[in-house]
Design a protein around this motif. Structure first.
Motif, PDB file in Angstrom:
ATOM      1  N   GLN A   1      93.918  -4.196  26.551  1.00 50.47           N
ATOM      2  CA  GLN A   1      93.903  -5.261  27.471  1.00 50.47           C
ATOM      3  C   GLN A   1      94.611  -6.476  26.865  1.00 50.47           C
ATOM      4  O   GLN A   1      94.735  -6.447  25.515  1.00 50.47           O
ATOM      5  CB  GLN A   1      92.496  -6.009  27.606  1.00 50.47           C
TER       6      GLN A   1
ATOM      7  N   VAL B   1      96.209  -9.785  34.600  1.00 45.51           N
ATOM      8  CA  VAL B   1      95.955 -10.481  33.592  1.00 45.51           C
ATOM      9  C   VAL B   1      96.317 -11.866  33.544  1.00 45.51           C
ATOM     10  O   VAL B   1      97.663 -12.306  33.679  1.00 45.51           O
ATOM     11  CB  VAL B   1      96.379  -9.875  32.249  1.00 45.51           C
TER      12      VAL B   1
ATOM     13  N   THR C   1      95.786 -10.597  26.317  1.00 44.30           N
ATOM     14  CA  THR C   1      94.965 -11.696  26.244  1.00 44.30           C
ATOM     15  C   THR C   1      96.186 -12.783  26.335  1.00 44.30           C
ATOM     16  O   THR C   1      96.906 -12.708  25.734  1.00 44.30           O
ATOM     17  CB  THR C   1      94.051 -12.158  24.998  1.00 44.30           C
TER      18      THR C   1
END
Length: 119
Positions: free
Chosen positions: A1, A108, A3
């Motif tokens: 993932q 995201v 950020t």
């Protein structure tokens, strides 16, 4: 993932400039493209600019063309939005977004940074 953390927002007078930064961390190799969106109070979020990690091209909303420039520092995984000739209508919360490889949309998002342009 991945950020994302935005910074650089603030209060500026009309005609002034600001540079927003978006620092990406985590699985940054999974990011295909980066973009900036904004959302003004009482309005829907709108696209501002985008850039593919593989050397562009850059795309801009008509409302910011010739005034805003998106760029990236690949080695540091940072994307910038240079905003010049700011107008009161540019007042909004600006969000950085990443499109993952294989994704058809920006999936995201950062937490946003506020930009206020006074007249």
């Amino acid at each position: 993932q991945v950020t994302l953390v935005e910074s650089g927002g603030g209060l500026v007078q009309a005609g002034g400039s600001l540079r927003l930064s978006c620092a990406a961390s985590g699985r940054t190799f999974s990011s295909y493209a980066m973009a900036w969106f904004r959302q003004a109070p009482g309005k829907e979020r709108e696209f501002v600019a985008s850039w593919r990690w593989t050397n562009g091209p850059a795309y801009y909303a008509d409302s910011v063309k010739e005034r805003f420039t998106i760029s990236r520092e690949r080695a540091r995984n940072v994307v910038y939005l240079q905003m010049n000739s700011l107008k009161p209508e540019d007042t909004a919360t600006y969000y950085c977004a990443s499109q993952s490889v294989g994704s058809s949309q920006y999936n995201v998002w950062g937490q946003g940074t506020e930009v206020t342009v006074s007249s």
